[in-house]
Design an enzyme around this catalytic site. Structure first.
Site, PDB file in Angstrom:
ATOM      1  N   ARG A  67      48.084  38.861  33.363  1.00 33.81           N
ATOM      2  CA  ARG A  67      49.121  39.324  34.532  1.00 33.81           C
ATOM      3  C   ARG A  67      48.717  40.613  35.111  1.00 33.81           C
ATOM      4  O   ARG A  67      49.738  41.267  35.746  1.00 33.81           O
ATOM      5  CB  ARG A  67      50.606  39.378  33.997  1.00 33.81           C
ATOM      6  CG  ARG A  67      51.093  37.855  33.331  1.00 33.81           C
ATOM      7  CD  ARG A  67      51.287  37.137  34.687  1.00 33.81           C
ATOM      8  NE  ARG A  67      51.714  35.833  34.213  1.00 33.81           N
ATOM      9  CZ  ARG A  67      51.452  34.594  34.596  1.00 33.81           C
ATOM     10  NH1 ARG A  67      50.604  34.490  35.563  1.00 33.81           N
ATOM     11  NH2 ARG A  67      52.004  33.625  34.207  1.00 33.81           N
ATOM     12  N   SER A  68      47.452  40.919  35.378  1.00 35.52           N
ATOM     13  CA  SER A  68      47.070  41.931  35.926  1.00 35.52           C
ATOM     14  C   SER A  68      46.880  42.071  37.397  1.00 35.52           C
ATOM     15  O   SER A  68      46.767  42.877  38.161  1.00 35.52           O
ATOM     16  CB  SER A  68      45.538  42.529  35.464  1.00 35.52           C
ATOM     17  OG  SER A  68      44.776  41.496  35.663  1.00 35.52           O
TER      18      SER A  68
ATOM     19  N   HIS B  91      49.837  28.217  39.883  1.00 37.47           N
ATOM     20  CA  HIS B  91      48.682  28.882  40.785  1.00 37.47           C
ATOM     21  C   HIS B  91      48.244  27.880  41.819  1.00 37.47           C
ATOM     22  O   HIS B  91      47.761  28.202  42.779  1.00 37.47           O
ATOM     23  CB  HIS B  91      47.711  28.456  39.512  1.00 37.47           C
ATOM     24  CG  HIS B  91      47.142  29.590  38.919  1.00 37.47           C
ATOM     25  ND1 HIS B  91      46.123  30.543  38.884  1.00 37.47           N
ATOM     26  CD2 HIS B  91      48.116  30.387  37.706  1.00 37.47           C
ATOM     27  CE1 HIS B  91      46.166  31.557  37.990  1.00 37.47           C
ATOM     28  NE2 HIS B  91      47.526  31.494  37.389  1.00 37.47           N
ATOM     29  N   ARG B  92      48.435  26.567  41.618  1.00 38.55           N
ATOM     30  CA  ARG B  92      48.234  25.434  42.643  1.00 38.55           C
ATOM     31  C   ARG B  92      49.123  25.864  43.999  1.00 38.55           C
ATOM     32  O   ARG B  92      48.640  25.651  45.018  1.00 38.55           O
ATOM     33  CB  ARG B  92      48.528  24.088  42.194  1.00 38.55           C
ATOM     34  CG  ARG B  92      47.342  23.706  41.328  1.00 38.55           C
ATOM     35  CD  ARG B  92      47.768  22.225  41.197  1.00 38.55           C
ATOM     36  NE  ARG B  92      46.371  21.521  40.152  1.00 38.55           N
ATOM     37  CZ  ARG B  92      46.486  20.710  39.278  1.00 38.55           C
ATOM     38  NH1 ARG B  92      47.737  20.461  38.738  1.00 38.55           N
ATOM     39  NH2 ARG B  92      45.558  20.462  38.577  1.00 38.55           N
TER      40      ARG B  92
ATOM     41  N   ALA C  36      41.696  25.627  32.540  1.00 36.39           N
ATOM     42  CA  ALA C  36      42.943  25.294  31.724  1.00 36.39           C
ATOM     43  C   ALA C  36      43.241  23.935  31.956  1.00 36.39           C
ATOM     44  O   ALA C  36      43.007  23.017  32.520  1.00 36.39           O
ATOM     45  CB  ALA C  36      44.142  26.107  32.668  1.00 36.39           C
TER      46      ALA C  36
ATOM     47  N   GLY D  93      40.497  41.799  33.706  1.00 37.16           N
ATOM     48  CA  GLY D  93      41.541  42.576  33.581  1.00 37.16           C
ATOM     49  C   GLY D  93      42.150  41.785  32.525  1.00 37.16           C
ATOM     50  O   GLY D  93      41.986  41.021  31.928  1.00 37.16           O
ATOM     51  N   GLY D  94      43.413  42.487  32.426  1.00 37.99           N
ATOM     52  CA  GLY D  94      44.351  41.985  31.331  1.00 37.99           C
ATOM     53  C   GLY D  94      45.419  40.786  31.627  1.00 37.99           C
ATOM     54  O   GLY D  94      45.168  40.583  32.979  1.00 37.99           O
TER      55      GLY D  94
ATOM     56  N   ARG E 169      50.397  28.566  44.767  1.00 42.01           N
ATOM     57  CA  ARG E 169      50.146  30.171  45.435  1.00 42.01           C
ATOM     58  C   ARG E 169      48.597  29.705  46.572  1.00 42.01           C
ATOM     59  O   ARG E 169      48.656  30.395  47.315  1.00 42.01           O
ATOM     60  CB  ARG E 169      49.724  30.882  44.466  1.00 42.01           C
ATOM     61  CG  ARG E 169      49.469  32.344  44.893  1.00 42.01           C
ATOM     62  CD  ARG E 169      49.155  33.491  43.906  1.00 42.01           C
ATOM     63  NE  ARG E 169      47.816  33.287  43.010  1.00 42.01           N
ATOM     64  CZ  ARG E 169      47.688  33.195  41.711  1.00 42.01           C
ATOM     65  NH1 ARG E 169      48.917  33.750  40.937  1.00 42.01           N
ATOM     66  NH2 ARG E 169      46.721  33.007  41.175  1.00 42.01           N
TER      67      ARG E 169
END
Length: 186
Positions: free
Chosen positions: A30-31, A68-69, A54, A27-28, A71
């Site tokens: 922030r999709s 991310h971590r 990353a 996906g794009g 979440r």
């Protein structure tokens, strides 16, 4: 946005499991693809492992990684694999589902390290053959806009498109996430 992650809190209706299955989520930017992929990994048996490609090269990327971590939280294990993705998959096989986030960052890392992209893709292909634990790959769909004006950007776009096609071809399932909603492609 928290909204997309919350929308995936329960497993999708079509969750199925087989040893060594492979899912590609594309996906794009922030999709909602990472949140969707995380929900799929959590729906599978075993302790999920997040294989991060990353690198925190600046403050903004450091903040993204931290978000991310936060979440994900428990019960995730984490392996950092900015270059040796094949090694990380081999080392973590048999320990539960793995989520690789993301193939396009891995590709960027390889390009900046001036590594042979075809050889790295071949190693990745060999690594996923015969895996016991499921693997979910997240990638960006980068070829849907205008042709980039510079050579490096065109090279990246072309390499990402080829890598995505190769992974999609051998994946058991391909999901395209658009505005927080997954669409089954394969």
């Amino acid at each position: 946005m928290k909204q997309a992650a919350a929308g995936f809190s329960s497993p999708p209706n079509d969750v199925w499991y087989q040893p060594g299955m492979m899912i590609l989520v594309t996906g794009g930017a922030r999709s909602g693809k990472s949140a969707y992929a995380e929900s799929r990994a959590l729906a599978l048996p075993g302790t999920p492992c997040y294989i991060a490609t990353a690198e925190a090269g600046d403050e903004e990327m450091t903040a993204r990684i931290a978000a991310h971590r936060a979440r994900r939280g428990p019960p995730w294990r984490e392996i950092e694999a900015p270059l040796d993705l094949a090694g990380a998959l081999a080392a973590s096989d048999g320990e539960g589902p793995r989520l690789v986030d993301c193939l396009t960052l891995w590709l960027s890392n390889l390009m900046f390290a001036e590594q042979d992209l075809d050889a790295a893709a071949a190693r990745l292909g060999e690594a996923v053959r015969g895996q016991q634990s499921p693997v979910i790959f997240v990638t960006n769909e980068v070829g849907m806009g205008i042709v980039p004006e510079n050579r490096l950007a065109r090279r990246f776009r072309d390499a990402a498109g080829r890598l995505n096609q190769c992974v999609a071809q051998v994946a058991d399932e391909v999901q395209l996430v658009v505005s927080g909603y997954p669409l089954r492609v394969k």
